[in-house]
Structure formats: C-alpha cells, structure tokens
Design a protein around this motif. Structure first.
Motif, PDB file in Angstrom:
ATOM      1  N   MET A  47       0.859  -1.181   0.000  1.00  0.00           N
ATOM      2  CA  MET A  47       0.000   0.000   0.000  1.00  0.00           C
ATOM      3  C   MET A  47       0.900   1.238   0.000  1.00  0.00           C
ATOM      4  N   SER A  48       0.548   2.207  -0.809  1.00  0.00           N
ATOM      5  CA  SER A  48       1.343   3.427  -0.911  1.00  0.00           C
ATOM      6  C   SER A  48       1.232   4.248   0.369  1.00  0.00           C
ATOM      7  N   SER A  49       2.205   5.113   0.587  1.00  0.00           N
ATOM      8  CA  SER A  49       2.176   5.961   1.784  1.00  0.00           C
ATOM      9  C   SER A  49       0.990   6.923   1.737  1.00  0.00           C
ATOM     10  N   GLU A  50       0.611   7.344   0.523  1.00  0.00           N
ATOM     11  CA  GLU A  50      -0.559   8.221   0.398  1.00  0.00           C
ATOM     12  C   GLU A  50      -1.832   7.497   0.818  1.00  0.00           C
ATOM     13  N   GLN A  51      -1.962   6.235   0.415  1.00  0.00           N
ATOM     14  CA  GLN A  51      -3.130   5.450   0.795  1.00  0.00           C
ATOM     15  C   GLN A  51      -3.132   5.184   2.298  1.00  0.00           C
ATOM     16  N   THR A  52      -1.958   4.928   2.862  1.00  0.00           N
ATOM     17  CA  THR A  52      -1.847   4.709   4.310  1.00  0.00           C
ATOM     18  C   THR A  52      -2.262   5.965   5.056  1.00  0.00           C
ATOM     19  N   LEU A  53      -1.821   7.123   4.584  1.00  0.00           N
ATOM     20  CA  LEU A  53      -2.209   8.387   5.221  1.00  0.00           C
ATOM     21  C   LEU A  53      -3.710   8.594   5.156  1.00  0.00           C
ATOM     22  N   LEU A  54      -4.295   8.321   4.002  1.00  0.00           N
ATOM     23  CA  LEU A  54      -5.735   8.476   3.846  1.00  0.00           C
ATOM     24  C   LEU A  54      -6.485   7.521   4.768  1.00  0.00           C
ATOM     25  N   ASN A  55      -6.056   6.276   4.835  1.00  0.00           N
ATOM     26  CA  ASN A  55      -6.701   5.304   5.729  1.00  0.00           C
ATOM     27  C   ASN A  55      -6.559   5.714   7.189  1.00  0.00           C
ATOM     28  N   THR A  56      -5.395   6.234   7.529  1.00  0.00           N
ATOM     29  CA  THR A  56      -5.178   6.714   8.899  1.00  0.00           C
ATOM     30  C   THR A  56      -6.142   7.842   9.219  1.00  0.00           C
ATOM     31  N   TRP A  57      -6.250   8.795   8.287  1.00  0.00           N
ATOM     32  CA  TRP A  57      -7.163   9.920   8.480  1.00  0.00           C
ATOM     33  C   TRP A  57      -8.600   9.442   8.619  1.00  0.00           C
ATOM     34  N   LEU A  58      -9.026   8.538   7.771  1.00  0.00           N
ATOM     35  CA  LEU A  58     -10.396   8.027   7.834  1.00  0.00           C
ATOM     36  C   LEU A  58     -10.660   7.287   9.143  1.00  0.00           C
ATOM     37  N   SER A  59      -9.696   6.527   9.619  1.00  0.00           N
ATOM     38  CA  SER A  59      -9.842   5.845  10.909  1.00  0.00           C
ATOM     39  C   SER A  59      -9.976   6.856  12.039  1.00  0.00           C
ATOM     40  N   PHE A  60      -9.124   7.864  11.989  1.00  0.00           N
ATOM     41  CA  PHE A  60      -9.151   8.890  13.032  1.00  0.00           C
ATOM     42  C   PHE A  60     -10.495   9.612  13.056  1.00  0.00           C
ATOM     43  N   THR A  61     -10.994  10.018  11.898  1.00  0.00           N
ATOM     44  CA  THR A  61     -12.262  10.752  11.865  1.00  0.00           C
ATOM     45  C   THR A  61     -13.430   9.864  12.280  1.00  0.00           C
ATOM     46  N   ARG A  62     -13.371   8.576  11.952  1.00  0.00           N
ATOM     47  CA  ARG A  62     -14.429   7.655  12.373  1.00  0.00           C
ATOM     48  C   ARG A  62     -14.437   7.510  13.892  1.00  0.00           C
ATOM     49  N   ILE A  63     -13.254   7.346  14.471  1.00  0.00           N
ATOM     50  CA  ILE A  63     -13.143   7.229  15.929  1.00  0.00           C
ATOM     51  C   ILE A  63     -13.697   8.487  16.590  1.00  0.00           C
ATOM     52  N   HIS A  64     -13.279   9.638  16.095  1.00  0.00           N
ATOM     53  CA  HIS A  64     -13.734  10.901  16.674  1.00  0.00           C
ATOM     54  C   HIS A  64     -15.245  11.030  16.585  1.00  0.00           C
ATOM     55  N   ALA A  65     -15.807  10.735  15.427  1.00  0.00           N
ATOM     56  CA  ALA A  65     -17.257  10.854  15.236  1.00  0.00           C
ATOM     57  C   ALA A  65     -18.016   9.906  16.163  1.00  0.00           C
ATOM     58  N   GLU A  66     -17.542   8.680  16.285  1.00  0.00           N
ATOM     59  CA  GLU A  66     -18.206   7.712  17.161  1.00  0.00           C
ATOM     60  C   GLU A  66     -18.169   8.169  18.621  1.00  0.00           C
ATOM     61  N   LEU A  67     -17.007   8.622  19.062  1.00  0.00           N
ATOM     62  CA  LEU A  67     -16.885   9.092  20.442  1.00  0.00           C
ATOM     63  C   LEU A  67     -17.746  10.331  20.686  1.00  0.00           C
ATOM     64  N   ALA A  68     -17.716  11.276  19.766  1.00  0.00           N
ATOM     65  CA  ALA A  68     -18.509  12.497  19.918  1.00  0.00           C
ATOM     66  C   ALA A  68     -19.999  12.167  19.956  1.00  0.00           C
ATOM     67  N   ASN A  69     -20.449  11.267  19.090  1.00  0.00           N
ATOM     68  CA  ASN A  69     -21.864  10.885  19.083  1.00  0.00           C
ATOM     69  C   ASN A  69     -22.270  10.202  20.380  1.00  0.00           C
ATOM     70  N   GLU A  70     -21.427   9.326  20.886  1.00  0.00           N
ATOM     71  CA  GLU A  70     -21.738   8.632  22.140  1.00  0.00           C
ATOM     72  C   GLU A  70     -21.742   9.611  23.320  1.00  0.00           C
ATOM     73  N   LEU A  71     -20.768  10.512  23.355  1.00  0.00           N
ATOM     74  CA  LEU A  71     -20.744  11.531  24.414  1.00  0.00           C
ATOM     75  C   LEU A  71     -21.998  12.394  24.359  1.00  0.00           C
ATOM     76  N   ASP A  72     -22.359  12.846  23.180  1.00  0.00           N
ATOM     77  CA  ASP A  72     -23.546  13.688  23.033  1.00  0.00           C
ATOM     78  C   ASP A  72     -24.792  12.941  23.491  1.00  0.00           C
ATOM     79  N   ARG A  73     -24.911  11.681  23.099  1.00  0.00           N
ATOM     80  CA  ARG A  73     -26.072  10.874  23.481  1.00  0.00           C
ATOM     81  C   ARG A  73     -26.155  10.720  25.003  1.00  0.00           C
ATOM     82  N   MET A  74     -25.035  10.429  25.631  1.00  0.00           N
ATOM     83  CA  MET A  74     -25.024  10.245  27.093  1.00  0.00           C
ATOM     84  C   MET A  74     -25.295  11.555  27.831  1.00  0.00           C
ATOM     85  N   LEU A  75     -24.731  12.643  27.347  1.00  0.00           N
ATOM     86  CA  LEU A  75     -24.951  13.939  28.003  1.00  0.00           C
ATOM     87  C   LEU A  75     -26.403  14.373  27.875  1.00  0.00           C
ATOM     88  N   GLN A  76     -27.013  14.113  26.725  1.00  0.00           N
ATOM     89  CA  GLN A  76     -28.430  14.440  26.547  1.00  0.00           C
ATOM     90  C   GLN A  76     -29.290  13.594  27.487  1.00  0.00           C
TER      91      GLN A  76
END
Length: 146
Positions: A1-30
């Motif tokens: 896998m190219s370094s560009e593809q690895t960077l993109l996959n890393t970014w997508l993983s990071f944003t997915r983790i952030h979105a999941e955590l933010a959604n769960e936090l928001d749900r619990m706080l509500q």
C-alpha cells in the motif's frame, strides 16, 4: 500500500473514531444531563481560564461553531440552563461579548465530567475503537519512520 493510501486510511480511521466518540458523548450527556456536547465544551473551556471568562469569539473558535451558532448557544445556556453562564459586554469594546461560567455552571460541569469520563473509559475499551486506534498509531509510526 502506498504511503498516500496509508495516510488516507489513517485519516479516515481517526475521523471515524472521533465521530463515534462524539456521538456517544452527546447521546449520554443528553440522556443524563439534558446537555449537548457543545454546551459541555463551553463550560469546560470557560472553567479552564484564570478569570473563568472568554470572549464569544474565542469560545466560537475553541468549540468550532460559527458566530451565529455560538451566539445562539450562549443565549440558550444563559437562559435555558438556569444560568450556567452569564454574558457580559466588554467596557473597551461595546460590540464584544464575553461569557463567564457561574458557580452553578462549575457545579454542573463537575456533574457532567463524571459522565464524560465514564463514557470515554467505556467507549475507548470498545474493541472496534481499540483496534482502530492501534491501526492509527501503527500507521503513524510507519509514516514517521519510528
């Protein structure tokens, strides 16, 4: 896998983790506190300043909201949330408005923090998130040569 593809996959993983955590936090706080995640951020950022106050412009940047969204949120928090913040004008700039966390806001923040910490602890132990975080760290090490 190219370094560009690895960077993109890393970014997508990071944003997915952030979105999941933010959604769960928001749900619990509500559910537990009738508080939105952005309201928590406002209280947290205000509490961390020495004077317990910030200009709305600074809060807007920290929370990541537009000027109008920050204005609406601060009005709601002053009124709906039974005065957890107070909005004041600056003497030196009549257009500028600042927000101050009140004593009630500090108490409310402490109640909310227990839910935030509990939710983060539980969510970060989730196998999917744990695996994604490990992949993220691994990809980062590959890209930096560590």
């Amino acid at each position: 896998m190219s370094s560009e593809q690895t960077l993109l996959n890393t970014w997508l993983s990071f944003t997915r983790i952030h979105a999941e955590l933010a959604n769960e936090l928001d749900r619990m706080l509500q559910a537990r506190h009738q508080t939105a995640l952005n309201e928590f951020y406002v209280l947290l950022f205000l509490s961390k300043t020495p004077e317990k106050k910030l200009r709305l412009l600074e809060l807007q940047q920290l929370v990541g909201l537009s000027q109008s969204a920050m204005s609406r949120l601060s009005v709601r928090m002053e009124n709906k949330s039974c005065g957890v913040i107070q909005r004041l004008g600056y003497e030196d700039d009549r257009r500028g408005v600042c927000a101050i966390i009140t004593d009630l806001g500090e108490i409310r923040l402490q109640e909310i923090l227990s839910t935030v910490n509990e939710t983060l602890e539980k969510s970060l132990k989730n196998n999917d998130i744990d695996t994604a975080l490990k992949l993220f760290v691994h990809a980062k090490k590959q890209n930096t040569g560590e």
